[in-house]
Enzyme design. Structure first.
Site, PDB file in Angstrom:
ATOM      1  N   ASN A   9       0.908  -1.067   0.084  1.00 47.81           N
ATOM      2  CA  ASN A   9      -0.003  -0.148   0.004  1.00 47.81           C
ATOM      3  C   ASN A   9       0.900   1.319  -0.004  1.00 47.81           C
ATOM      4  OD1 ASN A   9      -1.617   1.984   0.541  1.00 47.81           O
ATOM      5  ND2 ASN A   9      -2.232   1.302   2.634  1.00 47.81           N
ATOM      6  N   TRP A  10       0.909   1.778  -1.149  1.00 51.34           N
ATOM      7  CA  TRP A  10       1.941   3.096  -1.299  1.00 51.34           C
ATOM      8  C   TRP A  10       1.498   4.127  -0.552  1.00 51.34           C
ATOM      9  CZ3 TRP A  10       3.749   3.018  -7.140  1.00 51.34           C
ATOM     10  CH2 TRP A  10       4.241   1.869  -7.484  1.00 51.34           C
ATOM     11  N   LYS A  11       0.059   3.983  -0.357  1.00 46.38           N
ATOM     12  CA  LYS A  11      -0.650   5.424   0.417  1.00 46.38           C
ATOM     13  C   LYS A  11      -0.358   6.767  -0.506  1.00 46.38           C
ATOM     14  CE  LYS A  11       0.171   3.524   4.793  1.00 46.38           C
ATOM     15  NZ  LYS A  11       0.262   3.730   6.148  1.00 46.38           N
ATOM     16  N   HIS A  95      -9.314   0.871   5.283  1.00 48.69           N
ATOM     17  CA  HIS A  95      -8.048   1.116   5.946  1.00 48.69           C
ATOM     18  C   HIS A  95      -8.346   2.201   7.039  1.00 48.69           C
ATOM     19  CE1 HIS A  95      -3.872   2.420   6.480  1.00 48.69           C
ATOM     20  NE2 HIS A  95      -3.678   1.375   5.782  1.00 48.69           N
ATOM     21  N   GLU A  97      -6.779   4.493   7.887  1.00 43.26           N
ATOM     22  CA  GLU A  97      -6.567   5.950   7.579  1.00 43.26           C
ATOM     23  C   GLU A  97      -7.907   6.440   7.225  1.00 43.26           C
ATOM     24  OE1 GLU A  97      -2.951   5.370   5.576  1.00 43.26           O
ATOM     25  OE2 GLU A  97      -1.835   5.100   7.532  1.00 43.26           O
ATOM     26  N   GLU A 167      -5.076  -4.898  10.544  1.00 37.56           N
ATOM     27  CA  GLU A 167      -4.115  -4.109  11.062  1.00 37.56           C
ATOM     28  C   GLU A 167      -4.313  -3.393  12.331  1.00 37.56           C
ATOM     29  OE1 GLU A 167      -2.258  -2.795   6.883  1.00 37.56           O
ATOM     30  OE2 GLU A 167      -3.901  -1.365   7.554  1.00 37.56           O
ATOM     31  N   GLY A 173       2.594   2.419  10.640  1.00 38.84           N
ATOM     32  CA  GLY A 173       3.661   3.501  10.550  1.00 38.84           C
ATOM     33  C   GLY A 173       4.007   3.879  11.880  1.00 38.84           C
ATOM     34  N   SER A 212       3.659  -2.191  10.377  1.00 39.61           N
ATOM     35  CA  SER A 212       5.156  -2.120  10.348  1.00 39.61           C
ATOM     36  C   SER A 212       5.945  -3.232  10.193  1.00 39.61           C
ATOM     37  CB  SER A 212       5.687  -1.631  11.996  1.00 39.61           C
ATOM     38  OG  SER A 212       5.169  -0.269  12.022  1.00 39.61           O
ATOM     39  N   GLY A 233       2.900  -1.342   4.388  1.00 43.42           N
ATOM     40  CA  GLY A 233       2.779   0.224   3.877  1.00 43.42           C
ATOM     41  C   GLY A 233       4.439   0.715   3.610  1.00 43.42           C
ATOM     42  N   GLY A 234       4.998   1.385   4.637  1.00 43.65           N
ATOM     43  CA  GLY A 234       6.175   2.222   4.289  1.00 43.65           C
ATOM     44  C   GLY A 234       7.336   1.277   3.691  1.00 43.65           C
TER      45      GLY A 234
HETATM   46  C1  PEP Z   1      -0.645  -0.082   6.028  1.00 37.72           C
HETATM   47  O1  PEP Z   1      -0.767   1.296   6.136  1.00 37.72           O
HETATM   48  O2  PEP Z   1      -1.542  -0.747   5.582  1.00 37.72           O
HETATM   49  C2  PEP Z   1       0.415  -0.411   6.873  1.00 37.72           C
HETATM   50  C3  PEP Z   1       0.599  -1.427   7.502  1.00 37.72           C
HETATM   51  O3  PEP Z   1       1.528   0.616   6.826  1.00 37.72           O
HETATM   52  P1  PEP Z   1       2.936   0.338   7.610  1.00 37.72           P
HETATM   53  O4  PEP Z   1       3.478  -0.997   7.277  1.00 37.72           O
HETATM   54  O5  PEP Z   1       3.887   1.244   7.214  1.00 37.72           O
HETATM   55  O6  PEP Z   1       2.750   0.064   9.129  1.00 37.72           O
END
Ligand code: PEP
Length: 249
Positions: A9-11, A95, A97, A167, A173, A212, A233-234
């Protein structure tokens, strides 16, 4: 079949040239990925280009959201039908967010699930608790209600298409990862909750962990029996890290 999946997930990251470089970096090392379906979820603006870059590869394409409506006067909206038309095959829905910043409630998410499913976009449906809920020992209850308000309302045929991502919001994040045991415990709970409604069909559902995940912790999390991969994500923004995670089974 319960598939192993790693989805990035590049956001709201990368301009188009950076997105192109990222996809090319992942493509270059895809021959190393033997055991997992790889999905990338770039921003809406990149989907058409990324779909062209992915032609002939096994990497699948996802959007990060879709509108709850079919079409019409919804400025800024992007419908499931539009997403299919540019080559998306999956859609992240729910998600944390989007729940938090855009006020997406379970009711809206249920409508989005229906929109995706009726247009043949496969939902990657996210659930998870915030820190205060875990600290108050309410995390199982919170996730159960999220499932009951949404997936419980699907018919068996649609349910079988769904991918779930657990999640914990406190791990997204933040660099804080749920322990492999905490992930397994919640994934088993999710499967058991779904089996109350969908019976043995829940055995086949892929439940991804997100929060993470990095090359250094992916292997021990993915080793748990009810963890069928990750929503990343990251670490999905660095091709080598993403590939290291996708090969961590
Ligand atoms: C996400 O946004 O779905 C996620 C898991 O982010 P991160 O891996 O950066 O915690």
């Amino acid at each position: 079949m319960r598939k192993k999946i790693v989805a990035g997930n590049w956001k709201m990251n990368t301009v188009i040239s950076e997105g192109e470089n990222l996809v090319n970096g992942i493509l270059k090392r895809m021959n190393e990925v033997k055991n997992a379906t790889v999905i990338v979820a770039p921003p809406f603006t990149h989907l058409y280009l990324v779909a062209q870059l992915l032609k002939g590869s096994t990497i699948r394409l996802s959007s990060q959201n879709c509108a709850a409506e079919d079409s019409g006067a919804y400025t800024g909206g992007v419908s499931a039908k539009m997403l299919i038309s540019v080559g998306a095959q999956y859609c992240i829905i729910g998600h944390s967010e989007c729940r938090e910043y855009y006020g997406e409630t379970d009711e809206i998410l249920y409508v989005k699930l229906q929109q995706a499913l009726k247009n043949n976009l496969i939902p990657i449906f996210c659930v998870g608790e915030v820190l205060a809920e875990r600290e108050a020992n309410r995390h199982f209850n919170v996730v159960r209600v999220q499932l009951e308000n949404t997936l419980y309302r699907l018919n068996d045929i649609d349910f079988e298409k769904i991918i779930i991502a657990y999640e914990p919001v406190w791990a997204i994040g933040t660099g804080k990862t749920a322990s492999p045991e905490q992930a397994q415990e919640m994934h088993a709970f999710i499967r058991q909750t779904l089996s109350k409604k969908f019976g043995a069909k829940a055995d086949n559902t892929s439940i991804l962990y997100g929060g993470s995940v990095k090359p250094s912790n992916a292997k021990e999390i993915f080793a748990k029996p009810d963890v069928n991969g990750g929503l990343i994500g990251g670490a999905s923004l660095v091709a080598d890290d993403f590939i290291a995670i996708a090969t961590a089974f």
